[in-house]
Design an enzyme around this catalytic site. Sequence first.
Site, PDB file in Angstrom:
ATOM      1  N   TYR A  87      27.746  -5.578  -0.835  1.00 52.53           N
ATOM      2  CA  TYR A  87      27.017  -6.574  -2.378  1.00 52.53           C
ATOM      3  C   TYR A  87      27.269  -5.275  -2.843  1.00 52.53           C
ATOM      4  O   TYR A  87      27.102  -5.473  -4.330  1.00 52.53           O
ATOM      5  CB  TYR A  87      26.021  -7.814  -2.049  1.00 52.53           C
ATOM      6  N   GLN A 116      31.961 -20.220 -10.596  1.00 53.57           N
ATOM      7  CA  GLN A 116      31.627 -19.631  -9.283  1.00 53.57           C
ATOM      8  C   GLN A 116      31.683 -17.988  -8.665  1.00 53.57           C
ATOM      9  O   GLN A 116      31.411 -17.408  -8.446  1.00 53.57           O
ATOM     10  CB  GLN A 116      32.654 -19.905  -8.757  1.00 53.57           C
ATOM     11  N   ASP A 120      29.321 -12.281 -11.182  1.00 55.70           N
ATOM     12  CA  ASP A 120      29.212 -11.179 -11.895  1.00 55.70           C
ATOM     13  C   ASP A 120      28.547 -12.148 -13.386  1.00 55.70           C
ATOM     14  O   ASP A 120      27.983 -13.319 -13.572  1.00 55.70           O
ATOM     15  CB  ASP A 120      30.493 -10.444 -12.731  1.00 55.70           C
ATOM     16  N   HIS A 145      27.102 -20.198  -7.240  1.00 52.69           N
ATOM     17  CA  HIS A 145      27.315 -19.342  -5.871  1.00 52.69           C
ATOM     18  C   HIS A 145      26.237 -17.511  -6.119  1.00 52.69           C
ATOM     19  O   HIS A 145      26.438 -16.791  -5.408  1.00 52.69           O
ATOM     20  CB  HIS A 145      28.633 -18.980  -5.985  1.00 52.69           C
ATOM     21  N   CYS A 156      13.790 -12.826  -2.302  1.00 51.29           N
ATOM     22  CA  CYS A 156      13.615 -13.157  -1.636  1.00 51.29           C
ATOM     23  C   CYS A 156      13.396 -13.932   0.161  1.00 51.29           C
ATOM     24  O   CYS A 156      12.909 -15.064  -0.784  1.00 51.29           O
ATOM     25  CB  CYS A 156      11.593 -12.233  -1.674  1.00 51.29           C
ATOM     26  N   SER A 203      41.136 -21.551  -6.745  1.00 48.89           N
ATOM     27  CA  SER A 203      41.826 -21.749  -6.171  1.00 48.89           C
ATOM     28  C   SER A 203      42.129 -23.009  -6.137  1.00 48.89           C
ATOM     29  O   SER A 203      41.848 -23.694  -5.156  1.00 48.89           O
ATOM     30  CB  SER A 203      41.723 -21.010  -4.785  1.00 48.89           C
ATOM     31  N   ASN A 240      45.588 -22.304 -14.922  1.00 48.13           N
ATOM     32  CA  ASN A 240      45.297 -21.118 -14.168  1.00 48.13           C
ATOM     33  C   ASN A 240      46.704 -20.345 -13.580  1.00 48.13           C
ATOM     34  O   ASN A 240      47.533 -20.863 -14.732  1.00 48.13           O
ATOM     35  CB  ASN A 240      45.443 -21.598 -12.804  1.00 48.13           C
TER      36      ASN A 240
END
Length: 237
Positions: free
Chosen positions: A53, A88, A91, A106, A114, A175, A199
């Site tokens: 990450y 979702q 960024d 998400h 924490c 997707s 899409n």
Amino acid sequence: MRRIVILTGAGISAESGVATFRDADGLWARYDWRALATPEAFAADPDAVHEFYNARRLQLPQVAPNAAHLALARLQRDYPGEVAIVTQNVDDLHERAGAAEVVHMHGELAKARCAACGAVVGWTGALSRADSCAACGAAGRMRPHIVWFGEIPHHMERIAALLAECDLFAAIGTSGAVWPAAGFVEAAREAGAETVELNLADSEISARFDETRRGPAGETVPRWVDELLAGEPVASA
Ligand code: OAD
């Protein structure tokens, strides 16, 4: 007043240079999500999870919003109705494009949480076991503010309320492989909304939509936004 709910996925950030997950060159083709994106993985090997990450967090200043993010921000600003952006994506490209409000289901790369007290703080650099919580002082308990597999997505009540009242639902660059987001089109249909998918290729749930538009988001989304702002019928194709 017309209410629009837009769900975005990794495909909207692809043209900005942010990797998607399930495309041929996607993150989950190169990395094992079981070893990086689960609470069990973090318990077993926190350094590996932080490293994964951290690389993505440190990429953020090097990428920029593309025409699709900018078009959605314009829609939110100029549409004579309500426009909710549910993403979702972890960024911050919707925000940096000027979106007024973004529901991050998400989590967000630019935040840390924490695990001891639940405090969520802005985080732009690398995160490690050496970091302590500024709120409760706990050492070594900071984790990425990301929803991992097996965890409950954030803001679900808010999203359910938005879907229950929407007139138009759009899914962009996702997707349809991950739940509960894959089920939002059904919730919107039950609310009587029109549904459109934008899409690059067919998704797992394309057949659920009234209309599908194929192409890169940087081209299809600005065109779709132009039509909405011009007041043209949505299901025109
Ligand atoms: P996926 O990687 O599963 O899907 C990306 C979708 O975007 C695919 O359907 C592509 O066809 C499409 N796509 C790729 N490039 C595009 C472009 N330039 N324009 C338009 N569409 C394009 O990504 P998501 O559906 O967002 O969760 O994945 C859902 C979740 O799975 C993610 O939030 C992540 C992942 O595991 C967590 O990390 C919690």
